[in-house]
Structures are given as structure tokens and as C-alpha cells.
Design a protein around this motif. Structure first.
Motif, PDB file in Angstrom:
ATOM      1  N   THR A  50      63.287  20.117 142.782  1.00 15.50           N
ATOM      2  CA  THR A  50      64.175  19.162 143.442  1.00 15.50           C
ATOM      3  C   THR A  50      64.880  19.843 144.608  1.00 15.50           C
ATOM      4  N   GLY A  51      65.051  19.086 145.686  1.00 15.65           N
ATOM      5  CA  GLY A  51      65.798  19.603 146.828  1.00 15.65           C
ATOM      6  C   GLY A  51      65.068  20.651 147.640  1.00 15.65           C
ATOM      7  N   SER A  52      63.758  20.789 147.425  1.00 14.78           N
ATOM      8  CA  SER A  52      63.016  21.836 148.143  1.00 14.78           C
ATOM      9  C   SER A  52      62.479  21.343 149.486  1.00 14.78           C
ATOM     10  N   GLY A  53      62.706  20.080 149.812  1.00 16.11           N
ATOM     11  CA  GLY A  53      62.292  19.573 151.115  1.00 16.11           C
ATOM     12  C   GLY A  53      60.919  18.922 151.123  1.00 16.11           C
ATOM     13  N   LYS A  54      60.560  18.299 150.051  1.00 19.18           N
ATOM     14  CA  LYS A  54      59.230  17.662 149.967  1.00 19.18           C
ATOM     15  C   LYS A  54      59.111  16.498 150.956  1.00 19.18           C
ATOM     16  N   THR A  55      60.223  15.786 151.162  1.00 18.96           N
ATOM     17  CA  THR A  55      60.150  14.578 152.001  1.00 18.96           C
ATOM     18  C   THR A  55      59.663  14.915 153.415  1.00 18.96           C
ATOM     19  N   LEU A  56      60.300  15.891 154.010  1.00 15.35           N
ATOM     20  CA  LEU A  56      59.922  16.241 155.387  1.00 15.35           C
ATOM     21  C   LEU A  56      58.480  16.753 155.446  1.00 15.35           C
ATOM     22  N   ARG A 109      66.861  10.386 140.243  1.00 14.75           N
ATOM     23  CA  ARG A 109      65.640  10.826 140.941  1.00 14.75           C
ATOM     24  C   ARG A 109      65.794  10.737 142.444  1.00 14.75           C
ATOM     25  N   GLY A 110      65.461  11.823 143.063  1.00 10.12           N
ATOM     26  CA  GLY A 110      65.266  11.837 144.510  1.00 10.12           C
ATOM     27  C   GLY A 110      66.514  11.722 145.353  1.00 10.12           C
ATOM     28  N   LEU A 111      67.594  11.257 144.761  1.00  8.00           N
ATOM     29  CA  LEU A 111      68.793  11.001 145.559  1.00  8.00           C
ATOM     30  C   LEU A 111      69.299  12.308 146.173  1.00  8.00           C
ATOM     31  N   ASP A 112      69.503  12.263 147.464  1.00  5.47           N
ATOM     32  CA  ASP A 112      69.932  13.477 148.163  1.00  5.47           C
ATOM     33  C   ASP A 112      71.382  13.324 148.589  1.00  5.47           C
ATOM     34  N   LEU A 113      72.255  13.974 147.854  1.00  3.76           N
ATOM     35  CA  LEU A 113      73.685  13.956 148.159  1.00  3.76           C
ATOM     36  C   LEU A 113      74.063  15.377 148.573  1.00  3.76           C
ATOM     37  N   LYS A 128      66.255  23.398 160.957  1.00  5.28           N
ATOM     38  CA  LYS A 128      66.064  24.534 161.871  1.00  5.28           C
ATOM     39  C   LYS A 128      64.709  25.196 161.695  1.00  5.28           C
ATOM     40  N   GLU A 129      64.328  25.381 160.492  1.00  7.31           N
ATOM     41  CA  GLU A 129      62.996  25.949 160.222  1.00  7.31           C
ATOM     42  C   GLU A 129      62.429  25.313 158.960  1.00  7.31           C
ATOM     43  N   ALA A 130      61.149  25.503 158.805  1.00  7.30           N
ATOM     44  CA  ALA A 130      60.476  24.840 157.678  1.00  7.30           C
ATOM     45  C   ALA A 130      60.763  25.583 156.386  1.00  7.30           C
ATOM     46  N   VAL A 141      58.074  24.964 150.834  1.00 10.04           N
ATOM     47  CA  VAL A 141      57.064  23.955 150.506  1.00 10.04           C
ATOM     48  C   VAL A 141      56.483  23.347 151.781  1.00 10.04           C
ATOM     49  N   GLN A 142      57.306  23.261 152.808  1.00  8.71           N
ATOM     50  CA  GLN A 142      56.821  22.698 154.086  1.00  8.71           C
ATOM     51  C   GLN A 142      55.829  23.651 154.763  1.00  8.71           C
ATOM     52  N   THR A 143      56.082  24.944 154.626  1.00  6.92           N
ATOM     53  CA  THR A 143      55.133  25.900 155.233  1.00  6.92           C
ATOM     54  C   THR A 143      53.754  25.807 154.576  1.00  6.92           C
ATOM     55  N   GLY A 175      69.032  18.355 139.243  1.00  2.72           N
ATOM     56  CA  GLY A 175      68.492  18.645 140.579  1.00  2.72           C
ATOM     57  C   GLY A 175      69.159  17.869 141.693  1.00  2.72           C
ATOM     58  N   ARG A 176      70.164  17.064 141.354  1.00  2.00           N
ATOM     59  CA  ARG A 176      70.924  16.394 142.436  1.00  2.00           C
ATOM     60  C   ARG A 176      71.855  17.390 143.118  1.00  2.00           C
ATOM     61  N   THR A 177      72.056  18.518 142.500  1.00  2.00           N
ATOM     62  CA  THR A 177      72.877  19.552 143.134  1.00  2.00           C
ATOM     63  C   THR A 177      72.004  20.784 143.395  1.00  2.00           C
ATOM     64  N   ALA A 178      72.587  21.753 144.042  1.00  2.00           N
ATOM     65  CA  ALA A 178      71.865  22.993 144.383  1.00  2.00           C
ATOM     66  C   ALA A 178      70.608  22.688 145.184  1.00  2.00           C
ATOM     67  N   ARG A 179      70.740  21.775 146.146  1.00  2.00           N
ATOM     68  CA  ARG A 179      69.583  21.372 146.962  1.00  2.00           C
ATOM     69  C   ARG A 179      69.562  22.124 148.283  1.00  2.00           C
ATOM     70  N   ALA A 180      68.372  22.176 148.828  1.00  2.00           N
ATOM     71  CA  ALA A 180      68.152  22.763 150.160  1.00  2.00           C
ATOM     72  C   ALA A 180      68.789  24.142 150.284  1.00  2.00           C
ATOM     73  N   GLY A 181      68.627  24.935 149.231  1.00  2.00           N
ATOM     74  CA  GLY A 181      69.098  26.320 149.294  1.00  2.00           C
ATOM     75  C   GLY A 181      70.572  26.494 149.049  1.00  2.00           C
TER      76      GLY A 181
HETATM   77  N1  LIG Z   1      63.548  22.353 156.973  1.00  2.00           N
HETATM   78  C1  LIG Z   1      64.692  21.953 156.533  1.00  2.00           C
HETATM   79  N2  LIG Z   1      65.805  22.500 157.000  1.00  2.00           N
HETATM   80  C2  LIG Z   1      66.993  22.085 156.556  1.00  2.00           C
HETATM   81  N3  LIG Z   1      67.179  21.137 155.633  1.00  2.00           N
HETATM   82  C3  LIG Z   1      66.083  20.572 155.122  1.00  2.00           C
HETATM   83  C4  LIG Z   1      64.804  20.952 155.542  1.00  2.00           C
HETATM   84  N4  LIG Z   1      63.933  20.210 154.861  1.00  2.00           N
HETATM   85  C5  LIG Z   1      64.636  19.410 154.057  1.00  2.00           C
HETATM   86  N5  LIG Z   1      65.917  19.630 154.193  1.00  2.00           N
HETATM   87  C6  LIG Z   1      67.015  18.968 153.461  1.00  2.00           C
HETATM   88  O1  LIG Z   1      66.901  19.338 152.112  1.00  2.00           O
HETATM   89  C7  LIG Z   1      67.387  18.307 151.303  1.00  2.00           C
HETATM   90  C8  LIG Z   1      66.382  18.024 150.229  1.00  2.00           C
HETATM   91  O2  LIG Z   1      65.232  17.562 150.783  1.00  2.00           O
HETATM   92  P1  LIG Z   1      64.372  16.457 150.044  1.00  2.00           P
HETATM   93  O3  LIG Z   1      65.197  15.297 149.725  1.00  2.00           O
HETATM   94  O4  LIG Z   1      63.162  16.239 150.821  1.00  2.00           O
HETATM   95  O5  LIG Z   1      64.052  17.226 148.701  1.00  2.00           O
HETATM   96  P2  LIG Z   1      62.989  16.846 147.651  1.00  2.00           P
HETATM   97  O6  LIG Z   1      62.151  18.029 147.433  1.00  2.00           O
HETATM   98  O7  LIG Z   1      62.316  15.590 148.012  1.00  2.00           O
HETATM   99  O8  LIG Z   1      63.891  16.647 146.369  1.00  2.00           O
HETATM  100  P3  LIG Z   1      63.715  15.637 145.172  1.00  2.00           P
HETATM  101  O9  LIG Z   1      62.611  16.156 144.368  1.00  2.00           O
HETATM  102  O10 LIG Z   1      64.991  15.677 144.445  1.00  2.00           O
HETATM  103  O11 LIG Z   1      63.431  14.305 145.775  1.00  2.00           O
HETATM  104  C9  LIG Z   1      67.613  17.135 152.202  1.00  2.00           C
HETATM  105  O12 LIG Z   1      68.980  17.010 152.456  1.00  2.00           O
HETATM  106  C10 LIG Z   1      66.899  17.481 153.451  1.00  2.00           C
HETATM  107  O13 LIG Z   1      67.519  16.938 154.587  1.00  2.00           O
END
Ligand SMILES: Nc1ncnc2c1ncn2[C@@H]1O[C@H](COP(=O)(O)OP(=O)(O)OP(=O)(O)O)[C@@H](O)[C@H]1O
Length: 896
Positions: free
Chosen positions: A360-366, A768-772, A331-333, A336-338, A795-801
Motif C-alpha cells: 500500500t502507498g507504494s505508488g501503483k496508481t502512477l 482500500r486504496g484511499l490516499d490520505l 519528483k522521481e519514480a 514500483v514505478q521504475t 496501509g492508509r498510513t505510512a504511504r509514499a515513504g
Molecule cells: N513518484 C512519486 N513521487 C512522489 N509521490 C508519489 C509518487 N508516486 C506516487 N506518489 C504518491 O504516493 C501516494 C500513494 O500512491 P498510490 O495511491 O498510487 O499508492 P498505491 O500503491 O496505489 O496504494 P494502495 O495500494 O493503498 O492503493 C500518493 O499520495 C501518490 O500521490
């Protein structure tokens, strides 16, 4: 000497004595100068050493003879030299002195007479001292011819009187010198032994002081008493001078020997047994790297606060793609994306590489996929534009999904549909080759088919023209090993068009420079056949943009230097610095002490069945999903690992080796109980397991948990053991190890995401990196090997807020390390892990009374009932039995 003085009866004794004295002084001066200058030019020949036995054997150091033939005339007007200038025969070494004497000394007219006292000698140093010496030398060293000429000219003068003894003395001296060289007399030795000894000592010890040393007068052998009485004053002066020199000698001796002289006035210093003062110990520099020691781009990173969010439109993502993203849950950035998006999206600034260190889980991939896909979507032709390198196959698939989502978003806006490819090694290599590269069709379908045939039969030794091939993908997501294989073995696979290089989980990939992948890739990327190939469409940038990411980014400069970054910028969360490893803000951590390590699986069972896991706020959606899928789960054996015995069989293809190993391990673990369990194993295998006083199994697991073990074998074994101990949970348990087939890993992850599986037992392959997204609990059954591993696991838990909890089972031997290195508590605590709340201690036996947060006090051993322990032993026995059976089965297969 005697031969010299005997015939000189016509001369008065005082004159003889004075002459003799001057002669001796001159000789002594010569000696000194000889020593000094021979030292200076390394021409000094040490005197022969005396033979110790008899005094006559002691060699006397012969006076040096200077035989420079060139005379030097004295200055005109010298009274001494009248009537004609007398050529002064001066040794070359003496010439500077002679000149100096000429310039400064007053020529002294020597007058001999009975009544006149001997001219007062000038013992002090200075030019005056030298005057008589020079005069004496002149006389001594004037050649015979010039002497005779001079005699003739000066007959009748005082000079005539003076010349005779000079001539005779010269002859006598020469004879004497010869004698002294051969056989010195005992009398002379007696006189001069002391002088010689002193001279030799002084030569050895203190050559520089020779210059100051006063020449010692030599006494004539004949009429000594008369001479002494007449020249008492001279001798007294000499004696005084010698006495004055004595302390200096002592001083010299002290210097040489290194012994302290005895001094009466000196206060006595008592040297007791007190320790000798030592220099202060040098402190080793144990300081860690600080910002001051880091390059500017690391020392002054771009900081972003955790709570920052922005809409994608604000960040200049077109409205249409932003809408698509919203529909996919973005929905919004995120924070870290901002920060990262503005750096990577087209920008008039000179753009450089970007390094991201965010939790971890802060949304680096996007944050990197979005700008990368947008950039590529501006193009029309498919060329390999981006490489994303990741450490595991699971991550490759995960990132592929994000890329596909973004690709769809930008395609919806009229952009190119970006083609995503993967290279992970789960496919046959040839198939993978033809999925990412194709031979350009030039001559029609028949030739094309032929060229594809050629592609599949290509060998590395053949030379190919890359221009004949075309990439079938714009983005390749790969593991480093497979990438290297394609670079080396796939014809037409070129990095010439690559504009993006992404290295995710960079600290891990840099540490394991598999097959030198980084050097190889960077070499390829440095080649620029045509600069236009790497021009960014809507930017002033050309070349390759590197994006480097990790939750535990290394601040090892040497590692980062391997990446050859260009104008890099670092993005970190506010409140962190280089080297910090932040945990997600909503993560809660707990530690559970395991007092009886041999019963550790029972602690895990109790934890899984306790309400502690439910204490973490559950994601409602997951609970709903779980309820909805509860009825399906029993039918979903194809997805579930289902670690029942049938599941074990189905795993045997990929995991049978590991099962066999774990079987033998379990045998050793069960130890003494094995014989008992053997007897009961058959009946136990058929009957449902007794639950004794263990908390009642609910039959379904209300939460979700990822359990980490130390190895593949440990994961497989624990997974099966749990299924035996709590059969009601068996269908909810899955296993993830590096030995699990990729397809089964994919199935397991999908089943877990769909809540068909609720418990995953894994090795660190899943850390590492696995997003569950639905994962609520992480359990460290075995302690991770490092704090970095801990950060990734929890960091596999408590992801994306979202909220999440991490539990660590601590054996006694592990407790100290955990609290010090991971929790940062206690003596010598040192950790780079940043957390919002400290780790809490939890006791399972008091869980119902006191709940989460209870501090451990008083060592009370948890009581597992006898029945539970026996049930556990039977479970171990069953595990061993299954492992034996599996081994036998495998052996039969191989035997066929
Ligand atoms: N802008 C966003 N809004 C909602 N969900 C998001 C957003 N960006 C990322 N996410 C979700 O947040 C979760 C974590 O994102 P991501 O896997 O990129 O984290 P990461 O920082 O790469 O973590 P890690 O270091 O463990 O690899 C994913 O499920 C992803 O879909």
C-alpha cells in the motif's frame, strides 16, 4: 460289470483285469477331460446332487458318453492296427491328444497269456500314459460295422481272440452305462461312492489338479480275491498313489476352509493382547502453494528493491511532462514505478499484460496512469481507449485526479489533451450517459439536438448503429456495476477501441464478480471489428493491454485465469513472493489490550488523548497546516461532519437509518445503566461533559487518525459517542461509511486532506486504496475480519515513504487470533503479512511512565474512575435519546 466278466471264461482273468483297468483308466481320463474341456467351453453340466436319505438315492455321476461320429485313422504301420488301418473314433475334444499320441507313443502290442505278467502300467504322466487309454477307446468306440468287418478280416489271428471280448465288452458297457444312468446298484455305489465324492469335491475345489490325479482302479465284482492276489502289485501301486494324494487333499481343504493345518514342527506363535500392527497413518498434504506449483510468470516475477528510484527522464518520459510531474510533487519514480513503467511504455519487445503486487502507498496508481495517458495522448480523435475499474467511488475520484495531472503533463508536450470520464453512480444515469457518449452530428444542430433526445429516450430493446455515436471520453474510470449498466444500456457505448483495461484492487474485484462484469467486459474486448482500432501508436503492439494491481494480490490461479492474461509479467518487491502481503517499511504496529470490553470507548478516548499518538514523527507540513487552519475549523461546519447534535441532524438524510439502528444498539449496550442515565440525561444534554480524571482534552488534536469499526452503524455510533465524551474534539471528527452520501464523503475527505478534520471514524469502505497523505495513525477499534483487511487498513498510513503507526485495541476474545493470524506470533502462528518490525504491546495505564514499546506483563486492570464510568454511561444514554429523537423525526416525515 458282472455281465461283462461272467461269459468271458475263455479269456484269462489277468487279461480281463488289465482290460478292465485300462477301461476304467480311460473312463476316468474321459471324466477328467470332460470336466476340463466342458469347463473350458462352458459346457460342463454338473452332476445331479445325491439325495441324502438313502444310499440308493445318491445319484451316480454317469460317465460321459462321447458320440463324435468321425473316426480318425491311426498312423500307418501301427502293429496294433494291422492289417488295415483301423479308423480311430476319437472325440473331437480328444483329437489334439490323439495326434500327439500318434506322433510320440510307440504302438503297444498287447499280448495275452497266462505266463506273462500283466504289462506294467505306466502311472506317470506323459504321452506314455495315454497310449493304452487311446487304445481302449478305439476299441470301445469303433462302430459296429467296422468292427464286424474287422472281425472277418482278422479271423484266425490273435485279433480274433481279442476282438470277441472287445465286442461283448462294448455291448456290456453300453448296457451297463444305461443301467448306471437309471438305477445304480448298491454294490457299485459302495465301491464308487468314495470316488464320486472325491471327484465331486475335486471338481468343486481344485479342477486344475484333476489332470494329475491318477485314475482309480475299479475292482471287479467277481473272483475278487483271485484277481487281487494276481494283480497285487497293480493295486499296491494304486493304493500308494491314493495315499500320496491324501496330503494334497488336506492342503486343498485348508485352502478352501481357510483354516491353518496342524503342523507339529511349526513354532507356536503367541498372539497376546498386543495391538495388531496397523499401517502408518497417511499424512494429509497440508503444504501451501509453493513456487514450484505456480506458473512460470508467477514463480519468477520481476523483483525490485524498495529503495530503487529513477528520474522520469531515465524512464523515457519526455522532459516537458516530467517537469510538470515534478511540479505536482512527483519528483522521481518510486521503486514500483521504475519496474512497471518500462513494461508499459512503448517498447520494441513483444509486450504482454502486467500484474503488480506491491505494498500500500507504494505508488501503483502512477505506474499505470502515466504510460496509459502518454499512449492515448499520441492520438487525435477521442475514442474510449482505456477502462479503469475500481471498487469504490472514492477511489474513482482519487484516480481521476492522478489521470488529470498526467493528462495535463502530456498536453503540455503538444499531445492530445486526454479526456477523463467517470461512472460511479453518484449522478443521474441519463446525465452520466450523455457525459460519456454523444450522437454524431451529421445534419446540423437541429438534428443533433434531436439525436440527443433520442439518446436519452433510448431503451435497450432498440437496435442502434454504434457508428452513429461517438465517445466523449478517452478514459473511463468506473466501478464495475456502473460499467455493466453502461455496456447494457447506453447506446453507442462501445469497447471496440479500448486498448487498456486496468483492474485496481484486483483481488477484491475478482472476488466479487458483480453482475459478471469481468466476463461481460472481456467478451466485449475480445471482439475485434477492425484490428486497426486497437493498434498502439508507437509500439508494435495491438490488442488490449491488461494491468492488474493490488497490495494483496491473489495468487489463486483460478482467479487470475478469469482475466485471460496474455504473456503476463508479475512485478513484486524484492524479498517477497506470491501470496506475501508486505506492509509499508516505515509502519509501526502496536496492540493495546482492552480488559473491560464494555468500557472500550474509554480506551479509545485515552489513546486519542495520550501522547502515544504524538510519539510517531509527525509530518511537519501537516502540523503547520493544522495550526494555520485551527481558526478556520470552527467556521467550517459545511465541510466537517461535526458530529455535534446539529451535525447529527444534518446527517439525518443519509444516515438516519443507521443512527436509528445504532441507537437501539446503544440501548442494549448501556443495559443496566439506562434508568440512571434517563434521569440525568436532560441536564447532561445541556451541560458540558465532566472530564473527571481523564486526561485533559486539549481542544485540538495534534495528530491525525483514521479509526476503523466493524460496520457502518458502529462507525456512526462511535463517532457520535466520541463527540459526546470529548466535546473539545467534536468539530475535528468526521465519519465515512458506505451509507454516507457520495457528496458528503467527498467533502469529508477534502476536509481531512485540508486538516480541517483530524479524526475520521470509518467502516471498511475506507480501507482500500484511499490516499490520505496527512494521515499518521490508523486505529483498529474493531479487529478486521481478515489479514488482507488488516493490511489495507493499516496501509492508509505510512504511504509514499512516510512514517505512520497502526494501533489495534484487543479484547480478550480477539487477542489469540490477532497474535496468531495478523502478528504472526505465538502458538500456531501463521501469517502472510511481511513486516519490518514486530507488533509491540502497549499499556495505556503505564504510558506516561514507560511509553511505547512497553511489553504487557502482569494483568493489572486499568482503573477508570467511577466518575469517568458514570460520564460514559450518561453519554450512552444521550446517544440513545438522540437516536430515539431521530427515529421519531423520521417517522413524522414519512407519516406526512
Ligand atoms: N513518484 C512519486 N513521487 C512522489 N509521490 C508519489 C509518487 N508516486 C506516487 N506518489 C504518491 O504516493 C501516494 C500513494 O500512491 P498510490 O495511491 O498510487 O499508492 P498505491 O500503491 O496505489 O496504494 P494502495 O495500494 O493503498 O492503493 C500518493 O499520495 C501518490 O500521490
Amino acid at each position: 460289470m458282472s455281465t461283462f466278466f461272467a461269459p468271458v471264461s475263455d479269456l484269462q482273468p489277468n487279461k480281463n483285469l488289465i482290460l478292465q483297468l485300462f477301461s476304467d483308466i480311460a473312463n476316468h481320463f474321459n471324466d477328467i477331460c470332460d470336466f476340463k474341456y466342458s469347463n473350458m467351453y462352458n459346457r460342463y453340466i454338473p452332476p445331479p446332487k445325491p439325495k441324502a436319505s438313502h444310499p440308493s438315492d445318491i445319484p451316480v455321476r454317469p460317465p460321459p458318453v462321447y458320440r463324435d461320429p468321425e473316426p480318425e485313422p491311426l498312423p500307418q504301420g501301427s502293429e496294433y492296427a494291422e492289417p488295415a488301418p483301423v479308423p480311430v473314433q476319437t472325440s473331437s475334444w480328444l483329437q489334439p491328444y490323439a495326434k500327439r499320441i500318434d506322433a510320440t507313443a510307440q504302438p503297444t502290442k498287447i499280448v495275452f497269456g497266462d505266463d506273462e505278467p500283466p504289462a506294467p502300467s505306466a502311472p506317470s504322466s506323459g504321452p506314455v500314459d495315454d497310449t493304452p487309454k487311446v487304445a481302449t477307446e478305439e476299441e470301445e468306440k469303433t462302430p459296429k460295422e467296422s468292427k464286424s468287418k474287422k472281425n472277418k478280416e482278422s479271423k484266425g489271428d490273435e485279433g480274433e481272440v481279442e476282438e470277441k471280448p472287445k465286442k461283448r465288452r462294448r455291448v456290456e458297457e453300453e448296457e451297463q452305462e444305461d443301467k448306471e444312468e437309471d438305477t445304480p446298484t448298491v454294490a457299485e455305489e459302495a465301491e464308487s461312492t468314495e470316488n464320486i465324492a472325491n471327484e465331486e469335491q475335486q471338481y468343486k475345489r481344485k479342477p486344475k489338479r484333476e489332470k494329475k490325479k491318477k485314475p482309480k482302479a475299479e475292482e471287479p465284482e467277481e473272483d475278487d480275491d483271485a484277481v487281487r492276489s494276481r494283480h497285487k502289485s497293480v493295486f499296491e501301486k494304486v493304493a500308494k498313489a491314493l495315499q500320496a494324494q491324501a496330503p494334497e487333499d488336506d492342503e486343498d481343504k485348508m485352502d478352501v476352509d481357510g483354516a491353518e493345518p496342524e503342523q507339529e514342527e511349526e513354532p507356536v506363535v503367541e498372539h497376546g493382547l498386543e495391538p495388531i500392527p496397523q499401517p502408518a497413518p497417511v499424512a494429509f498434504d497440508e503444504s501451501k502453494l509453493t513456487y514450484e506449483t505456480l506458473p512460470q510468470w508467477i514463480a519468477s516475477p520481476i523483483r525490485v528493491t524498495e529503495s530503487t528510484t529513477k528520474s522520469f527522464e531515465e524512464l523515457k518520459i519526455a522532459a516537458e511532462p516530467a517537469k510538470v510531474l515534478q511540479s505536482k510533487g512527483f519528483k522521481e519514480a518510486f521503486a514500483v514505478q521504475t519496474a512497471v513503467l518500462p513494461l508499459l511504455l512503448p517498447n520494441p519487445d513483444r509486450q504482454g499484460d502486467v500484474v503488480v503486487a506491491a505494498p500500500t502507498g507504494s505508488g501503483k496508481t502512477l505506474s499505470y496512469v502515466l504510460p496509459m495517458i502518454q499512449d492515448i495522448s499520441y492520438g487525435r480523435i477521442t475514442n474510449l481507449r482505456a477502462l479503469i475499474v475500481l471498487p469504490t467511488r472514492d477511489l474513482v475520484q482519487q484516480v481521476q485526479q492522478t489521470c488529470e495531472a498526467c493528462g495535463a503533463a502530456f498536453a503540455s508536450n503538444g499531445g492530445k489533451r486526454v479526456k477523463i470520464g467517470t461512472a460511479v453512480g453518484n449522478k443521474v444515469f441519463k446525465e452520466e450517459q450523455s457525459a460519456i457518449v454523444e450522437k454524431k452530428a451529421r445534419y446540423g444542430a437541429a438534428e443533433d439536438a434531436h439525436s440527443m433526445e433520442a439518446l436519452s429516450s433510448w431503451t435497450a430493446s432498440e437496435t442502434i448503429n454504434p457508428e452513429d455515436y461517438a465517445s466523449k471520453v478517452d478514459v473511463l474510470i468506473c466501478t464495475p456495476g456502473r460499467l455493466v449498466e453502461h455496456i447494457k444500456q447506453t447506446p453507442g457505448f462501445t469497447l471496440d477501441y479500448v486498448r487498456w483495461l486496468v483492474v485496481d484492487e484486483a483481488d477484491k474485484l475478482l472476488a466479487q464478480d458483480f453482475q459478471q462484469w469481468l466476463n461481460l467486459v472481456l467478451d466485449k474486448l475480445s471482439v475485434e471489428r477492425r484490428p486497426s482500432r486497437r493498434v498502439f501508436p508507437k509500439s508494435n503492439k495491438k490488442g488490449v493491454r491488461k494491468v492488474i494491481l493490488s497490495a494483496t494480490m491473489t495468487h489463486d490461479i483460478s482467479m487470475l485465469n478469469l482475466l485471460k492474461l496474455s504473456r503476463p509479467k508479475l512485478v513484486v518487491l524484492e524479498g517477497t513472493k506470491a501470496g506475501d502481503q508486505s506492509l509499508p517499511p516505515l509502519l509501526k504496529e502496536y496492540a493495546i489490550k482492552v480488559r473491560e470490553p464494555s468500557l472500550k470507548p474509554l480506551y479509545l478516548v485515552d489513546l486519542l488523548q495520550s501522547e502515544l499518538l504524538a510519539a510517531v514523527p509527525l509530518v511537519e507540513k501537516v502540523a503547520e497546516e493544522e495550526t494555520a487552519s485551527a481558526s478556520e475549523s470552527s467556521d467550517s461546519d459545511s465541510c466537517s461532519e461535526s458530529n455535534s447534535s446539529s451535525g447529527s441532524d444534518s446527517d439525518s438524510d443519509s444516515d438516519s437509518d443507521s443512527d436509528s439502528d445504532s441507537g437501539s444498539d446503544s440501548g442494549s449496550d448501556s443495559g443496566s445503566s439506562s434508568s440512571d442515565s434517563d434521569s440525568s440525561s436532560e441536564s447532561e444534554a445541556d451541560e458540558p461533559k465532566p472530564k473527571a480524571k481523564a486526561p485533559a482534552t486539549k481542544g485540538k488534536f495534534a495528530s491525525s487518525a483514521l479509526i476503523f469499526t466493524k460496520s457502518n452503524e458502529a462507525a456512526l455510533r462511535l463517532s457520535r459517542l466520541l463527540a459526546i465524551l470529548v466535546p473539545g474534539l467534536a468539530h475535528l471528527i468526521g465519519t465515512l461509511t458506505s451509507t454516507t452520501k457520495t457528496i458528503r464523503r467527498t467533502q469529508t475527505l477534502r476536509a481531512f486532506t485540508q486538516a480541517k478534520l483530524r479524526i475520521l471514524v470509518a467502516s471498511d469502505i475506507a480501507s482500500r486504496g484511499l490516499d490520505l497523505p496527512n494521515l499518521e495513525h490508523v486505529i483498529n477499534y474493531d479487529l478486521p475480519i481478515s489479514e488482507t483487511a488488516y493490511v489495507h487498513r493499516v496501509g492508509r498510513t505510512a504511504r509514499a515513504g512516510r512514517a505512520g503507526a497502526a494501533w489495534t485495541l484487543l479484547e480478550h476474545s480477539e487477542a489469540r487470533r490477532f497474535w496468531r493470524d495478523f502478528a504472526g506470533e505465538g502458538e500456531g502462528a501463521s501469517t502472510n503479512i511481511l513486516r519490518t518490525t514486530p507488533v509491540e504491546r502497549v499499556r495505556l495505564d503505564q504510558k506516561e511512565e514507560k511509553g511505547v514499546g512497553e511489553k504487557e506483563e502482569g494483568a493489572k486492570v486499568e482503573d477508570f474512575s467511577e466518575e469517568r464510568v458514570q460520564a460514559y454511561e450518561r453519554a450512552l444514554a444521550q446517544l440513545q435519546q438522540e437516536a430515539t429523537f431521530s427515529r421519531g423525526k423520521k417517522g413524522k416525515k414519512e407519516g406526512r
